[in-house]
Enzyme design. Structure first.
Site, short mmCIF file in Angstrom:
data_model
loop_
_atom_site.label_atom_id
_atom_site.label_comp_id
_atom_site.label_asym_id
_atom_site.label_seq_id
_atom_site.Cartn_x
_atom_site.Cartn_y
_atom_site.Cartn_z
N HIS A 35 0.81 -1.22 0.00
CA HIS A 35 0.00 0.00 0.00
C HIS A 35 0.84 1.27 0.00
O HIS A 35 0.31 2.36 -0.20
CB HIS A 35 -0.95 0.01 1.20
CG HIS A 35 -0.24 0.03 2.53
ND1 HIS A 35 0.32 -1.10 3.09
CD2 HIS A 35 -0.01 1.03 3.41
CE1 HIS A 35 0.86 -0.79 4.26
NE2 HIS A 35 0.68 0.50 4.47
N HIS B 20 7.46 7.13 4.91
CA HIS B 20 6.73 6.60 3.77
C HIS B 20 5.90 7.74 3.17
O HIS B 20 5.81 8.82 3.74
CB HIS B 20 5.84 5.42 4.18
CG HIS B 20 4.82 5.77 5.22
ND1 HIS B 20 5.06 5.65 6.57
CD2 HIS B 20 3.56 6.25 5.11
CE1 HIS B 20 4.00 6.04 7.25
NE2 HIS B 20 3.07 6.42 6.39
N HIS C 169 5.40 10.96 5.62
CA HIS C 169 5.25 10.73 7.05
C HIS C 169 6.56 10.20 7.62
O HIS C 169 7.07 9.17 7.16
CB HIS C 169 4.14 9.71 7.32
CG HIS C 169 2.77 10.23 7.03
ND1 HIS C 169 1.65 9.43 6.94
CD2 HIS C 169 2.34 11.50 6.81
CE1 HIS C 169 0.60 10.17 6.68
NE2 HIS C 169 0.99 11.43 6.59
#
Length: 267
Positions: free
Chosen positions: A99, A125, A144
């Site tokens: 993801h 990420h 982040h």
């Protein structure tokens, strides 16, 4: 509420979240082979995350969910900066979690300190487009930087990006992003100081992880300045993840009356 009262209130909130394990970060973000999606109005989309796994229930029922809209109407101005950052180069690897694309440090990459509590940098990420919005504006990308304390608390720095000049930090990672596939790739020494904020202004609030299990009690710091990124870099991140996760942003969540603090040392 005057400035001193706001500062005291924020310190009290931080003390609560830094002192009690039952409110802390109890579960890590999901890793690869994730059984959720970002497709809205589907069974496994954001509205249904809390029903996929009983451990993810808070995704639907929580009161401190992230991301949120950082609107001026909700912001309280605080003059006390209340954090420091001390980063340094450390060995790192890049991984496709399905993801998202994650860079994780395998050595001591430094820390940030909030109210005398140290949070060690663990990984970073990206989400495209951005998850947090500012006065309703959604940007092209959000980085982040995930930190954890010795007591298992989580603090995340969010950095927003808009289309423009290439981002220097991502430029150095581009070959690794394009080659990562389903294997972990060693990046050598990566210096997190190259993630430049170029401002001392930031928002802060208490929220959650933005992916399942959506654990609450996360201290969020979102940098005010919007940096730039090229379309090539965004495309590389989108092409590297699994099919269906090219856009991987959770919708903005209800703030439920939460306070948001804005730090501006110049005011």
């Amino acid at each position: 509420m005057d400035t001193n009262a706001k500062t005291i209130f924020f310190m009290a909130m931080c003390f609560i979240y830094l002192s009690f394990p039952n409110i802390s970060h109890a579960h890590s973000e999901v890793d690869d082979e994730t059984p959720f999606t970002y497709e809205q109005k589907t069974e496994k989309g954001p509205e249904g995350w809390g029903k996929i796994n009983p451990h993810w229930k808070v995704c639907n029922t929580g009161r401190y969910q992230s991301p949120i809209d950082l609107t001026n109407e909700r912001v309280s101005l605080i003059h006390d900066q209340a954090w420091t950052r001390q980063y340094k180069p450390a060995p790192a690897v890049i991984t496709n979690r399905g993801h998202d694309i994650m860079v994780s440090w395998k050595g001591d990459a430094g820390k940030m300190t909030i109210r005398k509590t140290d949070f060690n940098l663990v990984q970073c990420h990206w989400h495209s487009p951005s998850e947090h919005t500012v006065n309703g504006t959604r940007y092209d990308l959000e980085l982040h930087m995930v930190h954890t304390s010795a007591r298992g608390r989580t603090a995340v720095i969010g950095v927003l990006y808009k289309l423009g000049e290439p981002n220097e930090f991502l430029t150095k990672l581009l070959n690794g992003i394009k080659a990562v596939g389903n294997k972990e790739i060693n990046l050598g020494m990566i210096d997190p100081r190259e993630i430049r904020f170029q401002t001392r202004k930031f928002y802060r609030y208490i929220g959650s992880l933005t992916v399942p299990p959506c654990t609450e009690g996360v201290i969020w710091t979102v940098v005010k300045r919007v940096n730039t990124i090229s379309m090539e870099q965004i495309t590389a991140l989108r092409q590297a993840v699994d099919d269906g996760f090219e856009t991987n942003s959770r919708p903005v969540q209800d703030s439920k009356g939460r306070s948001v603090w804005f730090y501006d040392p110049n005011v």
